[in-house]
Structure formats: C-alpha cells, structure tokens
Design a protein around this motif. Sequence first.
Motif, PDB file in Angstrom:
ATOM      1  N   THR A   1     125.366  80.978  27.255  1.00 18.13           N
ATOM      2  CA  THR A   1     124.758  80.288  26.116  1.00 18.13           C
ATOM      3  C   THR A   1     123.710  81.205  25.469  1.00 18.13           C
ATOM      4  O   THR A   1     123.440  82.306  25.950  1.00 18.13           O
ATOM      5  CB  THR A   1     124.120  78.961  26.549  1.00 18.13           C
ATOM      6  OG1 THR A   1     123.692  78.243  25.397  1.00 18.13           O
ATOM      7  CG2 THR A   1     122.923  79.205  27.462  1.00 18.13           C
ATOM      8  N   SER A   2     123.121  80.719  24.390  1.00 23.60           N
ATOM      9  CA  SER A   2     122.057  81.448  23.698  1.00 23.60           C
ATOM     10  C   SER A   2     121.299  80.457  22.825  1.00 23.60           C
ATOM     11  O   SER A   2     121.632  79.258  22.790  1.00 23.60           O
ATOM     12  CB  SER A   2     122.644  82.575  22.832  1.00 23.60           C
ATOM     13  OG  SER A   2     123.411  82.027  21.770  1.00 23.60           O
ATOM     14  N   GLN A   3     120.288  80.935  22.127  1.00 25.45           N
ATOM     15  CA  GLN A   3     119.525  80.041  21.256  1.00 25.45           C
ATOM     16  C   GLN A   3     120.385  79.520  20.104  1.00 25.45           C
ATOM     17  O   GLN A   3     120.105  78.464  19.544  1.00 25.45           O
ATOM     18  CB  GLN A   3     118.300  80.784  20.704  1.00 25.45           C
ATOM     19  CG  GLN A   3     117.267  81.117  21.770  1.00 25.45           C
ATOM     20  CD  GLN A   3     116.042  81.802  21.201  1.00 25.45           C
ATOM     21  OE1 GLN A   3     115.995  82.137  20.014  1.00 25.45           O
ATOM     22  NE2 GLN A   3     115.032  81.998  22.048  1.00 25.45           N
TER      23      GLN A   3
ATOM     24  N   THR B   1     127.879  81.955  21.112  1.00 19.92           N
ATOM     25  CA  THR B   1     128.472  82.173  22.444  1.00 19.92           C
ATOM     26  C   THR B   1     129.606  81.208  22.763  1.00 19.92           C
ATOM     27  O   THR B   1     130.158  81.265  23.861  1.00 19.92           O
ATOM     28  CB  THR B   1     127.392  82.032  23.538  1.00 19.92           C
ATOM     29  OG1 THR B   1     126.715  80.780  23.380  1.00 19.92           O
ATOM     30  CG2 THR B   1     126.387  83.170  23.450  1.00 19.92           C
TER      31      THR B   1
ATOM     32  N   SER C   1     125.287  90.977  25.255  1.00 15.24           N
ATOM     33  CA  SER C   1     124.090  91.353  24.496  1.00 15.24           C
ATOM     34  C   SER C   1     124.393  92.354  23.376  1.00 15.24           C
ATOM     35  O   SER C   1     123.594  92.518  22.451  1.00 15.24           O
ATOM     36  CB  SER C   1     123.041  91.952  25.439  1.00 15.24           C
ATOM     37  OG  SER C   1     122.580  90.982  26.358  1.00 15.24           O
TER      38      SER C   1
ATOM     39  N   VAL D   1     125.462  89.436  20.823  1.00 17.57           N
ATOM     40  CA  VAL D   1     124.705  88.182  20.728  1.00 17.57           C
ATOM     41  C   VAL D   1     123.247  88.452  21.086  1.00 17.57           C
ATOM     42  O   VAL D   1     122.955  89.167  22.053  1.00 17.57           O
ATOM     43  CB  VAL D   1     125.290  87.111  21.683  1.00 17.57           C
ATOM     44  CG1 VAL D   1     124.462  85.830  21.622  1.00 17.57           C
ATOM     45  CG2 VAL D   1     126.750  86.823  21.339  1.00 17.57           C
ATOM     46  N   LYS D   2     122.360  87.838  20.339  1.00 20.03           N
ATOM     47  CA  LYS D   2     120.929  88.008  20.588  1.00 20.03           C
ATOM     48  C   LYS D   2     120.452  87.042  21.666  1.00 20.03           C
ATOM     49  O   LYS D   2     120.720  85.846  21.608  1.00 20.03           O
ATOM     50  CB  LYS D   2     120.139  87.771  19.292  1.00 20.03           C
ATOM     51  CG  LYS D   2     118.635  88.009  19.456  1.00 20.03           C
ATOM     52  CD  LYS D   2     117.893  87.779  18.159  1.00 20.03           C
ATOM     53  CE  LYS D   2     116.393  87.997  18.351  1.00 20.03           C
ATOM     54  NZ  LYS D   2     115.640  87.757  17.084  1.00 20.03           N
ATOM     55  N   ASP D   3     119.760  87.574  22.637  1.00 24.06           N
ATOM     56  CA  ASP D   3     119.140  86.789  23.717  1.00 24.06           C
ATOM     57  C   ASP D   3     120.111  85.805  24.371  1.00 24.06           C
ATOM     58  O   ASP D   3     119.856  84.598  24.448  1.00 24.06           O
ATOM     59  CB  ASP D   3     117.927  86.019  23.179  1.00 24.06           C
ATOM     60  CG  ASP D   3     116.849  86.934  22.663  1.00 24.06           C
ATOM     61  OD1 ASP D   3     116.701  88.046  23.215  1.00 24.06           O
ATOM     62  OD2 ASP D   3     116.153  86.547  21.698  1.00 24.06           O
ATOM     63  N   PRO D   4     121.224  86.269  24.890  1.00 27.06           N
ATOM     64  CA  PRO D   4     122.138  85.356  25.594  1.00 27.06           C
ATOM     65  C   PRO D   4     121.614  85.035  26.994  1.00 27.06           C
ATOM     66  O   PRO D   4     120.751  85.734  27.536  1.00 27.06           O
ATOM     67  CB  PRO D   4     123.435  86.155  25.669  1.00 27.06           C
ATOM     68  CG  PRO D   4     122.972  87.579  25.736  1.00 27.06           C
ATOM     69  CD  PRO D   4     121.740  87.647  24.861  1.00 27.06           C
ATOM     70  N   PHE D   5     122.165  83.981  27.568  1.00 31.21           N
ATOM     71  CA  PHE D   5     121.846  83.589  28.948  1.00 31.21           C
ATOM     72  C   PHE D   5     123.158  83.431  29.700  1.00 31.21           C
ATOM     73  O   PHE D   5     124.101  82.795  29.204  1.00 31.21           O
ATOM     74  CB  PHE D   5     121.060  82.284  28.979  1.00 31.21           C
ATOM     75  CG  PHE D   5     120.912  81.713  30.359  1.00 31.21           C
ATOM     76  CD1 PHE D   5     119.973  82.221  31.242  1.00 31.21           C
ATOM     77  CD2 PHE D   5     121.744  80.688  30.793  1.00 31.21           C
ATOM     78  CE1 PHE D   5     119.855  81.711  32.524  1.00 31.21           C
ATOM     79  CE2 PHE D   5     121.625  80.170  32.079  1.00 31.21           C
ATOM     80  CZ  PHE D   5     120.669  80.683  32.949  1.00 31.21           C
TER      81      PHE D   5
END
Length: 269
Positions: free
Chosen positions: A62-64, A69, A131, A134-138
Amino acid sequence: MRKKYIIGLIAIASLVVSSCVTNKGNLSYFENVDEVDVSKGIGLNDYSIKIVPDDELKIVITSQVPEATIAYNLPLANYASQSTVTATSSPAIQTYVVDKQGYITMPVLGKIQVAGKTTDEVGAEILAEISKDVKDPFVEVAFVGFKVNVLGEVKEPGTKLVSKERYSIFDALADAKDLTEYGKRENVMLIREENGAKHIYRFNLNDVKTLESPYFYLKQNDVIYVEPNKIKQENSKYNQNNSYKISVVSTVVSACSVIASLVIAMFIK
C-alpha cells in the motif's frame, strides 16, 4: 511377636512408597538456574525463519495513494486480464505459495526468488522495486502459518498450527498442554529437515542452557518427540506381561472347562 510383625510391615510399606515417590523424579524445569548469572540475559537467539518451498506468504502493498499500488495487490488472473478494480483505503491481501524452485509470482513484479530468505528480507526487496515507481510505499510480508508436530509424552499430542514466527520449543509444549509426569525431560528430541535430510537435536529441559540452544526456536515442519521415562517403560512392560499371563490363564481355564465338559458328557452316557 505380633507387634514386631506389624512394625516390619509398616517399614516395608514406607520403603515402597518412598521408592515410588523417588522414581517419579523432579518434574520442574531448569534445575540449575541458580548456577547461571541471569542478570546478563539468557537465550538471546535469532528466531527468524527462512522461507522454504510450499510456504504460504501473505503480502500487503500500500501507500498514501491507494491507486498507485492497487495493481500490485491484484490476483494474477485479474492482472493478466487487466480487470479494473476500485481502489480502497484497505488494500487487498494476497497470499502466495512458494514453488518447488523457491519462487513466487506477483503482479507487475513477476517472479521473485524468496527461498532461503526471511520475510523481512523479501519485504525489503519488494519495497526497493516498488519504490522505483511509487512514492513512500509500505510492504508487509508474513507467513500465513506453518505446522509443528508434538508427539510422545505430552498431554495433547498432535499438529500445532503456528501463526507467528517467534515460536520456541516451550511454545510448542505449552500448546500441547505440557509434558505428562512420565515425559523424559532431560532428552527431548527435535527432528528437523535441512537441505533434504533429517537431522536430530536434543534438549535437556532440566538445564537452563537450553535457552541458548540454536534450535530453541522452531521452524516449519519441525517434530518434537518427548520420550517416556523408565517408569512408563517399566509399567508398559508390566502391563504387557500381565496381559500375556491373563491371556494364558484364560486359555488354560477355557481348555480345562472344555475337557471337564467332555469328561462329564462321557460319564453321563
């Protein structure tokens, strides 16, 4: 004379009872704990588990911005057909079974070699790849679960399903409701498959150094076997011998009964 006879019987009975109590042994764990300096810490072992073929992994990405994602969480069939899925704040949870060669196949990323790595290592590799786009993925990677078999002198033997990576021999024994009083605490066996071969390791649960064993934390498909102590073995032999004697006596009595019936019948005629 009669008084001496009674005193003698009491003495013999006391010795028998004392012998029975002694034979049961000490049922406590870590008898030598006072000999160790526990202030420095004991059992600081690495409990991480390496992934092996047939493991099932849960992977959440996921991500913001959920839309960024969502493709990584699509089932492979949907991804292949380019099905449209509405993004939500809660990402889909996908599971992947590691194939015989040690790979999983994910949407977008394709085949990833995971065998021999920890879930943290796999998560870090996936994170690095995502990454790039995608910006700041988790990324979360975890075992769906694995099994450990506990056999022998425990109160509830059987297969234990494990939902966490940090799972020790004492967790397994706790799930089996502890050893019976006939369990051999000083020689508990661990059977583990490594590189296609079975290996046997042993634990002395009376020794606090067990906490420092490199095999203290269990892995997929481990087998714990608690051997019966001498009392249980002797009782088993005694019961078998008694069963045999009863069987022989029963057979003899039956034979005598048949012979007696025949003799009676002959005399009546």
